[in-house]
Motif scaffolding. Structure first.
Motif, short mmCIF file in Angstrom:
data_model
loop_
_atom_site.label_atom_id
_atom_site.label_comp_id
_atom_site.label_asym_id
_atom_site.label_seq_id
_atom_site.Cartn_x
_atom_site.Cartn_y
_atom_site.Cartn_z
N SER A 1 -0.01 13.16 0.31
CA SER A 1 0.90 12.14 -0.73
C SER A 1 0.33 10.95 -1.16
CB SER A 1 2.43 11.95 -0.08
OG SER A 1 2.11 11.45 1.17
N LYS A 2 -0.74 10.55 -0.11
CA LYS A 2 -1.18 9.26 -0.46
C LYS A 2 -2.43 9.52 -1.66
CE LYS A 2 -2.09 6.81 3.16
NZ LYS A 2 -2.81 6.05 4.14
N LYS A 3 -2.84 10.73 -1.76
CA LYS A 3 -4.00 11.06 -2.68
C LYS A 3 -3.28 11.21 -3.98
CE LYS A 3 -7.49 13.36 0.44
NZ LYS A 3 -7.95 14.78 0.73
N THR B 1 5.73 16.38 -3.66
CA THR B 1 5.27 15.25 -4.03
C THR B 1 5.19 15.19 -5.58
OG1 THR B 1 4.11 15.20 -1.98
CG2 THR B 1 3.51 13.39 -3.72
N ALA C 1 -2.15 7.72 -5.32
CA ALA C 1 -3.09 7.17 -5.64
C ALA C 1 -3.68 7.43 -7.12
CB ALA C 1 -4.27 6.71 -4.65
N GLY D 1 2.24 6.83 3.92
CA GLY D 1 2.66 8.17 3.74
C GLY D 1 1.38 9.17 4.40
N GLY E 1 0.92 -1.15 0.03
CA GLY E 1 -0.15 -0.22 -0.09
C GLY E 1 0.66 1.29 0.09
N ILE E 2 0.28 2.33 0.24
CA ILE E 2 0.94 3.76 -0.04
C ILE E 2 1.21 3.98 1.71
CG2 ILE E 2 0.99 6.09 -0.55
CD1 ILE E 2 -0.94 5.28 -3.22
N TYR F 1 6.70 3.75 -0.52
CA TYR F 1 6.85 4.25 1.07
C TYR F 1 7.25 5.57 0.81
CZ TYR F 1 7.80 -0.79 2.76
OH TYR F 1 7.71 -2.07 3.01
N THR F 2 7.22 6.54 1.75
CA THR F 2 7.25 7.87 1.40
C THR F 2 8.13 8.56 2.84
OG1 THR F 2 5.28 8.77 2.57
CG2 THR F 2 5.31 8.33 0.23
N ASP G 1 1.89 0.83 -4.50
CA ASP G 1 2.70 0.47 -3.40
C ASP G 1 3.79 1.32 -3.47
OD1 ASP G 1 1.19 -2.00 -2.65
OD2 ASP G 1 2.20 -2.41 -4.84
N PRO H 1 -1.69 11.74 4.03
CA PRO H 1 -3.03 11.73 3.43
C PRO H 1 -2.78 12.49 2.32
CG PRO H 1 -3.52 12.49 5.56
CD PRO H 1 -2.08 12.23 5.64
#
Length: 279
Positions: free
Chosen positions: A210-212, A240, A215, A206, A203-204, A223-224, A221, A208
């Motif tokens: 950077s995750k958005k 990002t 995605a 990180g 998964g991502i 890591y941040t 997948d 919220p």
């Protein structure tokens, strides 16, 4: 009698509220509470009547006449996109409800102020991300007096900034690409963001924001790592986005094969572009 008629006219204007000369204040601006625009969830995205697209650039003309088949052809020749309708033609219009296709999301709206002689002038700045969850991502911002106008302008800016996103593997090259192809980092202001490939199923990992963005780019997948004042969401999102932009700048061995160079569209379709439309 004249006095009574005048007062009755003023009363009618007061009931209507927005007209000049009523009791609600001058200059016909209506109520003071209407200045900031709507703050609802669907704000700024309302499309008016469907208008016929009339291209104003050479690239727009080629796209409308279907001389250019894919958006990757534009990226191959690094052509600047100046019309949002080009993105609508290839990727469709953004729709938050659809499961597939282009989707937009408002990352942040915050007020910014400027000191003037008359006091502060408040405007609203909007950050919008746009992506199709399949290798295309854009980030835009816009400042305006009205919230709805700021969002609409940020969506237009995000469309013009859409970039291709390269994805890769962690470990064996089995199945579809699922993570970033290599370690990437970028900086904006004090925010430094680092993207690190992750195994399938991670998964991502990180924040919220950077995750958005990851995605929307189609990365499953990753890591941040982030340092600096990441609470400044605008700079954090830009850092990002810059890191994701670098996915195609690093040439891995699988990109070493010789590229067959083609003529750029302006040269290939020069006869078509030389023609002027008959009025």
């Amino acid at each position: 009698v004249i006095y009574d008629q005048h007062t009755s006219n003023m009363a009618e204007n007061a009931e209507r509220g927005g007209e000049r000369g009523g009791f609600r204040g001058g200059f016909g601006r209506g109520g003071r509470g209407d200045r900031r625009g709507g703050r609802g969830r669907g704000r700024g995205r309302g499309d008016g009547e469907d208008k016929v697209w009339v291209p104003v650039t050479k690239l727009g003309r080629l796209v409308k006449e279907k001389k250019i088949k894919t958006i990757e052809h534009i990226y191959l020749h690094a052509l600047p996109i100046k019309e949002t309708e080009i993105l609508d033609h290839f990727l469709g219009t953004p729709d938050r409800e659809s499961k597939t296709g282009l989707k937009d999301e408002v990352l942040q709206i915050h007020p910014v102020q400027k000191q003037t002689k008359a006091g502060q002038r408040t405007r609203f700045k909007a950050f919008v991300a746009i992506g199709d969850h399949n290798g295309h991502l854009g980030l835009g911002s816009k400042c305006s007096k009205e919230v709805a106008t700021a969002i609409r302008g940020a969506i237009q800016d995000a469309k013009l900034n859409i970039i291709p996103v390269r994805r890769g593997y962690w470990g064996a090259m089995i199945g579809a690409p699922h993570t970033v192809p290599c370690k990437l980092s970028a900086k904006c202001g004090s925010c430094m963001v680092r993207l690190i490939p992750a195994p399938r199923g991670t998964g991502i990992v990180g924040a919220p924001t950077s995750k958005k963005l990851l995605a929307m780019a189609g990365v499953d997948d990753c890591y941040t790592s982030a340092t600096g004042q990441t609470a400044t969401l605008g700079n954090f999102a830009k850092a990002t986005f810059k890191a994701i932009t670098k996915t195609y700048t690093y040439l891995t061995p699988d990109l070493w094969q010789e590229t067959p160079f083609e003529k750029p569209p302006a040269q290939e379709f020069t006869d078509f572009l030389a023609r002027t439309e008959k009025k």
